[in-house]
Scaffold this motif. Sequence first.
Motif, mmCIF file in Angstrom:
data_model
loop_
_atom_site.group_PDB
_atom_site.id
_atom_site.type_symbol
_atom_site.label_atom_id
_atom_site.label_comp_id
_atom_site.label_asym_id
_atom_site.label_seq_id
_atom_site.Cartn_x
_atom_site.Cartn_y
_atom_site.Cartn_z
ATOM 1 N N ASN A 227 0.853 -1.178 0.000
ATOM 2 C CA ASN A 227 0.000 0.000 0.000
ATOM 3 C C ASN A 227 0.892 1.232 0.000
ATOM 4 O OD1 ASN A 227 0.684 0.764 2.758
ATOM 5 N ND2 ASN A 227 -0.648 -0.900 3.437
ATOM 6 N N GLU A 229 1.587 3.713 2.095
ATOM 7 C CA GLU A 229 2.404 3.965 3.285
ATOM 8 C C GLU A 229 3.584 3.008 3.352
ATOM 9 O OE1 GLU A 229 2.004 4.077 8.184
ATOM 10 O OE2 GLU A 229 0.240 3.673 6.934
ATOM 11 N N ILE A 232 6.220 3.705 0.600
ATOM 12 C CA ILE A 232 7.100 4.831 0.945
ATOM 13 C C ILE A 232 8.178 4.377 1.925
ATOM 14 C CG2 ILE A 232 7.163 7.055 2.146
ATOM 15 C CD1 ILE A 232 4.341 7.563 0.919
ATOM 16 N N GLN A 233 7.815 3.531 2.886
ATOM 17 C CA GLN A 233 8.802 2.994 3.816
ATOM 18 C C GLN A 233 9.838 2.144 3.078
ATOM 19 O OE1 GLN A 233 6.612 0.849 6.817
ATOM 20 N NE2 GLN A 233 5.551 2.670 7.549
ATOM 21 N N ASN A 296 11.056 12.285 2.288
ATOM 22 C CA ASN A 296 10.528 10.925 2.416
ATOM 23 C C ASN A 296 9.335 10.679 1.488
ATOM 24 O OD1 ASN A 296 10.610 8.319 3.613
ATOM 25 N ND2 ASN A 296 8.869 8.843 4.914
ATOM 26 N N SER A 297 9.555 10.839 0.193
ATOM 27 C CA SER A 297 8.453 10.748 -0.767
ATOM 28 C C SER A 297 8.905 10.120 -2.071
ATOM 29 C CB SER A 297 7.876 12.150 -1.045
ATOM 30 O OG SER A 297 7.323 12.720 0.118
ATOM 31 N N ASN A 312 6.191 12.421 3.207
ATOM 32 C CA ASN A 312 5.525 11.114 3.289
ATOM 33 C C ASN A 312 4.448 10.966 2.214
ATOM 34 O OD1 ASN A 312 7.083 10.692 5.625
ATOM 35 N ND2 ASN A 312 5.479 11.533 6.933
#
Length: 329
Positions: A227, A229, A232-233, A296-297, A312
């Motif tokens: 997903n 989130e 992105i991690q 962080n994107s 994010n």
Amino acid sequence: MKIIVPMAGRGSRLRPHTLTTPKPLIPVAGMPIVERLVRDIAALVKQSISDIGFVLGDPAFFGDDVVEKLSALAEDLGATPHVFRQNKPLGTGHAIMCAEPILFGPAVVAYADTLIRADFDLDPKADAAIWVKQVDNPQAYGVVQLDDHGDIQGMVEKPQEFVSDLAAIGIYYFKDIAQLKNELQGIIDAQLTRGGEYQINDGILRMIQQGKRFVPNAVAEWMDCGNPEITIQTNQRMLQFLQNEGESLVAPHSNRNSTIIPPCYIGEGVKLTNSTVGPYVALGAGTQVENCTIENSIVQNQTHLANAHIKNAMIGNHVHFDGNFTSIS
């Protein structure tokens, strides 16, 4: 050695990004998920790759442009590309059987929604291997059960009572994948489905019952792309790995009064103006960034961002966003 990549799913949990781009082609750290996965496996197996088979879904979604990109990837690795179609979502085992013409000899099967850092040393005495990762919540995964010798004796999907904390991550090696094909064909002939689907685990369990030896191989890192989130991690972790491994992450680009805080991926032809980018940012080719701060994107190709603080975030292709505008009519 062959690599077989089932990737027919639509990636609904990654919408809206997967409404126009198949999930395995979503970029992470500047490279499509499936490309990074296949390149990593090809480098790790320490054997030449003769064939790569991609199992795609509906041609209306996985069209000619997707076929061309995947074929170019296989050819770049010195392998013969094969494209197969799974037109109905009939499960993981059925997806593998769609590649029936190349189901012989040694092969790695890898599902295209995960990235890894792993050791691919293969036990020559084993018939197959399953890559696993120790997890804190095994009830959320399919796990392997080990016997007293450390070999795999069973697999349980999302066990409600503890049987093992070793989750199967979706990467498998078969010394002769024809053995798996034969067991899956028997399952299909007998119409032995789970929820209307034919699963790879049932073929594996039948192989184990036939006396085939399966061993677990551990991964050092397992990064999901399920997903936005989590993706992105994964982008963050992959950028850190690539920087530590000495990979070049910054392509030729234009920089006017801008700061890049590594690790970042900067694609070819990116234009930065009066902006701060990073850490943990991936900017796709041809993207323009003006008067922005981005952290962080993931930003895909040919996108134009202006006057914004972005953190994010996951932004698609050909997006135009200006933070000075607060309403649209």
